[in-house]
Every structure is written in structure tokens, then in C-alpha cells.
Write a protein that holds these residues in place. Structure first.
Motif, short mmCIF file in Angstrom:
data_model
loop_
_atom_site.label_atom_id
_atom_site.label_comp_id
_atom_site.label_asym_id
_atom_site.label_seq_id
_atom_site.Cartn_x
_atom_site.Cartn_y
_atom_site.Cartn_z
N ASN A 176 0.71 -1.26 -0.10
CA ASN A 176 -0.04 -0.14 0.11
C ASN A 176 0.82 1.33 0.07
N HIS A 177 0.52 2.20 -0.79
CA HIS A 177 1.16 3.61 -0.88
C HIS A 177 -0.09 4.61 -1.03
N ASN A 178 -0.19 5.46 -0.24
CA ASN A 178 -1.42 6.34 -0.52
C ASN A 178 -0.97 7.58 -1.40
N LEU A 179 -1.95 7.77 -2.27
CA LEU A 179 -1.79 9.12 -3.23
C LEU A 179 -2.35 10.16 -2.37
N GLU A 180 -3.35 10.02 -1.54
CA GLU A 180 -3.73 10.92 -0.49
C GLU A 180 -4.77 11.79 -1.13
N THR A 181 -4.60 12.64 -2.28
CA THR A 181 -5.63 13.55 -2.72
C THR A 181 -5.02 13.69 -4.40
N VAL A 182 -5.98 14.70 -4.84
CA VAL A 182 -5.74 14.98 -6.59
C VAL A 182 -4.52 15.74 -6.62
N PRO A 183 -3.92 15.71 -7.96
CA PRO A 183 -2.64 16.15 -8.14
C PRO A 183 -2.68 17.84 -7.84
N ARG A 184 -3.72 18.44 -8.24
CA ARG A 184 -3.65 19.88 -8.04
C ARG A 184 -3.65 20.37 -6.57
N LEU A 185 -3.60 19.41 -5.64
CA LEU A 185 -3.86 20.10 -4.25
C LEU A 185 -2.22 19.49 -3.67
N TYR A 186 -1.45 18.70 -4.58
CA TYR A 186 -0.36 18.27 -3.90
C TYR A 186 0.73 19.34 -3.30
N PRO A 187 0.72 20.54 -3.98
CA PRO A 187 1.60 21.86 -3.60
C PRO A 187 1.10 22.18 -2.11
N THR A 188 -0.18 22.12 -1.54
CA THR A 188 -0.38 22.55 -0.63
C THR A 188 -0.42 21.64 0.72
N ILE A 189 -1.01 20.34 0.10
CA ILE A 189 -1.43 19.08 0.96
C ILE A 189 -0.26 18.17 1.24
N ARG A 190 0.67 17.90 0.10
CA ARG A 190 1.75 16.86 0.20
C ARG A 190 2.73 17.39 -0.53
N PRO A 191 3.32 18.51 -0.07
CA PRO A 191 4.53 19.26 -0.78
C PRO A 191 5.54 18.55 -1.00
N GLY A 192 5.93 17.59 -0.08
CA GLY A 192 7.23 16.76 -0.02
C GLY A 192 7.31 15.68 -1.23
N ALA A 193 5.97 15.68 -1.70
CA ALA A 193 5.77 14.28 -2.60
C ALA A 193 5.50 14.74 -4.00
N ARG A 194 5.51 13.79 -4.91
CA ARG A 194 5.02 13.93 -6.27
C ARG A 194 4.06 12.90 -6.54
N TYR A 195 2.90 13.37 -7.29
CA TYR A 195 1.74 12.49 -7.70
C TYR A 195 2.18 11.44 -8.63
N TYR A 196 2.90 11.78 -9.66
CA TYR A 196 3.16 10.59 -10.50
C TYR A 196 4.44 9.76 -10.16
N ALA A 197 5.24 10.25 -9.24
CA ALA A 197 6.35 9.30 -8.63
C ALA A 197 5.45 8.24 -7.80
N SER A 198 4.49 8.50 -7.01
CA SER A 198 3.59 7.74 -6.10
C SER A 198 3.06 6.66 -7.03
N LEU A 199 2.46 6.93 -8.24
CA LEU A 199 1.92 6.17 -9.19
C LEU A 199 2.95 5.19 -9.74
N ARG A 200 4.14 5.80 -9.68
CA ARG A 200 5.20 4.86 -10.56
C ARG A 200 5.56 3.76 -9.50
N LEU A 201 5.52 4.30 -8.47
CA LEU A 201 6.09 3.44 -7.40
C LEU A 201 5.09 2.05 -7.37
N LEU A 202 3.66 2.30 -7.22
CA LEU A 202 2.90 1.19 -7.51
C LEU A 202 2.81 0.40 -8.74
#
Length: 318
Positions: A176-202
Motif C-alpha cells: 500500500n502507498h497512498n496518493l492521499e489527494t488529487v494532483p492539483r492539491l499536492y503543493p499545499t497538502i503533500r508538498p514533499g511528494a510528487r503525484y506521478y512518482a507515487s503512481l510509478r512506485l505502485l
């Protein structure tokens, strides 16, 4: 269903107005049962940390009463500061060499059928903490061979390829690895991560071992739009993700990201129906759903669904 706002999720300040009162469907009773107390004592005796406590999970009373818990390895201090997370941020302590044995002892002593192992982000470690996941999995296989293992890992930023290869080789049942939210909100909600990097991990987990079930989750109520959520589902399916969890975001403190909307149970049910139509093997979607909530039951159902699909395909081929 009222269309959710798509405005970015702002952070509250100390001078911000009081948080919105939670609706009835999101409230839970304070934990007081005997089983809760016994689980809490066992965690203390084994010097184990749980995400149930650190992330202030609303289901802790129910899960601990049943002696279900999600163990958080690699300490209780995270090297990142996501806007939604209640885990402490700072410089973590050294890795505890006795931790894998303690986790395995927990599973053996309680007779757990299914265990969930997660961790804080450890960007300070050369392998991001992947080696500790490997040691925990091996200890569980040795001391609790009948326990199925689900891991919930960070993204191993900058170290993903080697980390995933090592962990998948150790043989977890669910990754399991959570994406947490939609890509648009990553800069404010998950700033240390990258949406597509998480997808590539899975996607990489599936590439290395298609037998491992993959799982990911998102929080709703942060200002995401309905079509954005649908797109995340499509992205997950393109990456071969088997299991989707969807739950209501709850603001841990006034300093964390604000709840933009309390999403109604009916809206969660609608999202769940769409997700099933898109082909996920298992979907859990409700206000109180969390990554490891009912994880054992969901794993058993997901495995049964895959086996039924394989049997059907084999029959057609025969």
C-alpha cells in the motif's frame, strides 16, 4: 449530490475561526473497552508505536477492542511536514534494531491473521527505511508464518527503485502507498511528494511481482472536484492498483489543512460504485474509512475475488 468546491485547501492560522462542527456520521465514541486497554498495554510492553495513536485515527476504539492495530516502524518522528498529518516532524532517532522482533512477537502472541506495517518518512536514511521493512517482513514470516502481511510505505523519494525491489523481494501480501489527494492539491497538502512518482512506485511493484496486491487511498473533503477524483481512479487503474480506499479528511489541529467539505455518506457510496465499475478488485469508501480499517477482511475478500476471476478465465481457456 452537491458538487464539491475545487478551491485550494488553505491552512488555518491561530487567528482563524473555529473549525466547523462535525456531522453526526463522522462522530465516534471515545475508546473505553477492556480490549482497547489490553491492546494499548501490549503495544507499550513491546515498545511499539502505532499510527492509530500518532495520526489520531477515529477508529482506534473499534480496532483496538478487536486487537487490530497498524504498527508504525522507524520511530514516531517524520522528516516531512504534510499539511494533513498529525505525526511529529523533526530529526528522527536511530533505527531500533529490536523492532522487527517486537513486531513479530506482537503477531505471534495475539495470533493475528493479518498485520499492517507502516512508517514515517525517513529521508535521513540512505535507503529511506526500506531495509527495516524487509527485516520486519522476514521476522514475521519466521515467527508468525500464518499471518498475512500488508505494508504501507512512504514514497522513498530519490531511492524508490532500490527500495521497492528490496521490499517486493521480501514478499509482502499487500503493498500500500497512498496518493492521499488529487494532483492539483499536492503543493499545499503533500508538498514533499510528487503525484506521478507515487503512481510509478505502485506500478513498479506490479511490474516486479504481479502476485502482490497493490493498494492506495485518497482523502476527500480537501477541496477536490468530482471529476478530479474520477481521474485519480483512472490513473490508479492504469497503474494496476487493485484496492482503493476513500475516507473523509479530518483536521487534526487548527494548524493543519482546513476541511473544505464534510462529504456525505451517499457521495462516498456513489464514488465507491464508480470505482468498482472501473475494475478495482476491492473498494472501501465511507467517511470513516482509513487505509488499514478492516484491512484483514478486505484482503480476504480481494484474494477471493482474484481467485474467482482466475478460475473463470481458466475455465474459458479450457
Amino acid at each position: 449530490m452537491t458538487k464539491p468546491s475545487i478551491a485550494p485547501a488553505p491552512l488555518e492560522t491561530d487567528s482563524a475561526p473555529a473549525r466547523e462542527r462535525k456531522p453526526d456520521w463522522i462522530r465516534v465514541k471515545a475508546p473505553t473497552s477492556k480490549g482497547y486497554g489490553e491492546t494499548r498495554k501490549l503495544m507499550r510492553d513491546l515498545k511499539l508505536t502505532t499510527v492509530c495513536e500518532e495520526a489520531a485515527c477515529p477508529n482506534i476504539g473499534e480496532c483496538w477492542t478487536k486487537k487490530h492495530a497498524t504498527v508504525m516502524i522507524l520511530g514516531d518522528v517524520c522528516t516531512r511536514a504534510c499539511a494533513f498529518c498529525n505525526v511529529k516532524t523533526g530529526m528522527p532517532r536511530a533505527v531500533d534494531a529490536s523492532e522487527p522482533g517486537h513486531v513479530a512477537e506482537l503477531a505471534a502472541r495475539t495470533g493475528l491473521e493479518h498485520i499492517v506495517i507502516t512508517s514515517v518518512d525517513r529521508d535521513d536514511l540512505p535507503d529511506g527505511g526500506a531495509g527495516q521493512f524487509v527485516k520486519v517482513i522476514r521476522a514475521l514470516r519466521d515467527q508468525a508464518p500464518n499471518t498475512t502481511i500488508e505494508i504501507l510505505t512512504p514514497d522513498f523519494r530519490g531511492k524508490m527503485a532500490a527500495a521497492v525491489e528490496a521490499i517486493v523481494a521480501a514478499g509482502p501480501d499487500v503493498y500500500n502507498h497512498n496518493l492521499e489527494t488529487v494532483p492539483r492539491l499536492y503543493p499545499t497538502i503533500r508538498p514533499g511528494a510528487r503525484y506521478y512518482a507515487s503512481l510509478r512506485l505502485l506500478e513498479e511493484v506490479k511490474r516486479q511481482d504481479p502476485r502482490v496486491f497493490t493498494k492506495s487511498g485518497v482523502m476527500l473533503g480537501l477541496g477536490e472536484g468530482r471529476l478530479e477524483v474520477h481521474q485519480v481512479m483512472d490513473d490508479m487503474r492504469s497503474a494496476g492498483i487493485d484496492f482503493l480506499t476513500m475516507g473523509q479528511y479530518l483536521q487534526p489541529t487548527p494548524k493543519h489543512a482546513k476541511v473544505i467539505e464534510f462529504v456525505a455518506p451517499q457521495a462516498f457510496a456513489a464514488y465507491g460504485a464508480i470505482a468498482r465499475a472501473k475494475g478495482f478488485l476491492q473498494v472501501a469508501a465511507s467517511p470513516l474509512t482509513r487505509s488499514s480499517y478492516h484491512a484483514g477482511e478486505d484482503f480476504a475478500q480481494m484474494r477471493a475475488t482474484r481467485e474467482a476471476q482466475l478460475a473463470k478465465a481458466s475455465g474459458k481457456l479450457g
